[in-house]
Design an enzyme around this catalytic site. Structure first.
Site, short mmCIF file in Angstrom:
data_model
loop_
_atom_site.label_atom_id
_atom_site.label_comp_id
_atom_site.label_asym_id
_atom_site.label_seq_id
_atom_site.Cartn_x
_atom_site.Cartn_y
_atom_site.Cartn_z
N ASP A 167 0.85 -1.19 0.00
CA ASP A 167 0.00 0.00 0.00
C ASP A 167 0.89 1.25 0.00
OD1 ASP A 167 -2.89 1.01 0.33
OD2 ASP A 167 -1.94 1.94 2.07
N TYR A 298 -3.69 13.21 2.20
CA TYR A 298 -3.88 14.46 1.46
C TYR A 298 -2.57 14.89 0.80
CZ TYR A 298 -4.83 19.43 0.62
OH TYR A 298 -4.96 20.67 0.04
N HIS A 345 -5.07 -7.53 0.72
CA HIS A 345 -4.39 -6.26 0.99
C HIS A 345 -3.48 -6.31 2.21
CE1 HIS A 345 -4.05 -1.94 0.32
NE2 HIS A 345 -4.20 -1.74 1.61
#
Length: 367
Positions: A167, A298, A345
């Site tokens: 990830d 972000y 995952h």
């Protein structure tokens, strides 16, 4: 430059506060017949929350984490927490392991035993996550984190080391291999078909390059569409309004629990023990790092710094593998490629034995 020993010690008052908030929680109604289609079902979350309040033993999980040496240091103005488990072998291979979202160092506890004989393990908490808090400011992109990891390994006295991640951790590891290729012996990452397809949605022009008449391309396109329309809501708000969602994540244990539990349900193929899930959620809750993690996502979404492509040996472990991944992952022809039928995952939690075997084979017991 100093490195200080660290032990987790959550105050009893924080545990009491969590239990009170869970007992006093306000619950929304569930529309009949919606199941998981609109988010975590009411009864599923009620069961998790009640176990978190009355059945989950945080002190046992805290002791489990504290069984491994932990430290903190400051790099580039940011507090960094990390596990550092040294092998008894002086010629062991240093291996830096990086988690992603929504995860923590607890993801890798099942790997430490199988790897600790032949590897010096360095497992940091990402900036803004768990005990690498508070986030020191803006700008903590994957590339900046990679530079911090290079400094961490230098401080620990490791002139040569391997890197592994999944990830976000895969992106940081790849960036680190490009930034510090002089010292990185190899790059190993994990992925799965769904993660690869979701990542492909952010590649400009990717959808136009797919041939709808090709069955593999069609499957990729269908997964990309599914992510855009049904799976990316959590990321959209974190990539655009991390401060706003942060208020809820640090003030409501139900929101933090639902936010992570949903991803564990959607992104796993093999079962993960619910105490393992709640350990991760607890690390986010007690440290208030739901907001810090949102801010780093972000930063990554708005970053244009992707670093230099790695020029070191590369290894890939693909879990839940199918024919789409080779088409989506730009792996060098000489890369070590291993496919596993099950897992997704979070393979360090879903299939730790298989992942440990892949890491040992790629880096070698005496690499």
């Amino acid at each position: 430059m100093s490195i200080e020993p660290f032990r987790i010690a959550i105050p009893d008052a924080d545990l009491d506060d969590l239990h009170r908030r869970l007992a006093d929680a306000r619950w929304p109604a569930q529309l009949p017949g919606t199941g998981w289609a609109r988010g975590v079902p009411l009864e599923h979350l009620r069961g998790l929350a009640e176990h978190w309040r009355s059945g989950f033993d945080w002190r046992a999980q805290e002791a489990r984490l504290n069984a491994f040496p932990q430290f903190t240091t400051e790099i580039d103005g940011q507090r960094i927490h990390f596990l550092h488990v040294r092998s008894t072998r002086t010629d062991a291979t240093p291996l830096l392991i990086t988690h992603g979202y929504p995860s923590s160092v607890a993801e890798f506890l099942g790997l430490i035993g199988p790897l600790a004989e032949d590897f010096h393990l360095v497992i940091p908490s990402l900036p803004g996550y768990a005990f690498s808090t508070p986030l020191s400011g803006t700008g903590w992109t994957m590339a900046r984190t990679a530079r911090a990891w290079a400094e961490l390994m230098r401080r620990l006295g490791y002139p040569r080391y391997g890197v592994h991640g999944g990830d976000v951790g895969a992106g940081i590891s790849a960036s680190l291999a490009g930034i510090d290729g002089e010292h990185v012996t190899g790059l190993h990452v994990v992925t799965d078909p769904w993660t690869a397809a979701a990542t492909a949605t952010f590649i400009p022009g990717m959808a136009e390059r797919l041939d709808p008449n090709d069955p593999v391309d069609k499957l990729i396109g269908d997964r990309m569409d599914a992510f855009r329309t049904d799976g990316s809501g959590y990321l959209s708000i974190m990539n655009s309004r991390p401060q706003t969602i942060g208020y809820g994540l640090v003030d409501s244990p139900l929101l933090q629990l639902a936010w992570i539990a949903e991803k564990f349900e959607e992104w796993t193929d093999l079962p993960i023990d619910r105490d393992q899930l709640l350990t991760t959620v607890s690390l986010y809750w007690f440290t208030g790092s739901g907001a810090g993690a949102a801010h780093t996502l972000y930063e990554q979404a708005h970053s244009s710094e992707w670093g230099t492509p790695p020029a070191v040996p590369q290894g890939f472990s693909v879990f839940g593998a199918d024919e789409t991944v080779r088409r989506l992952i730009p792996a060098p022809a000489e890369a070590n490629w291993v496919e596993h039928e099950r897992g997704r995952h979070f393979p360090a939690m879903e299939a730790p034995a298989e992942l440990a075997a892949d890491l040992r084979a790629f880096f070698g017991p005496r690499a």
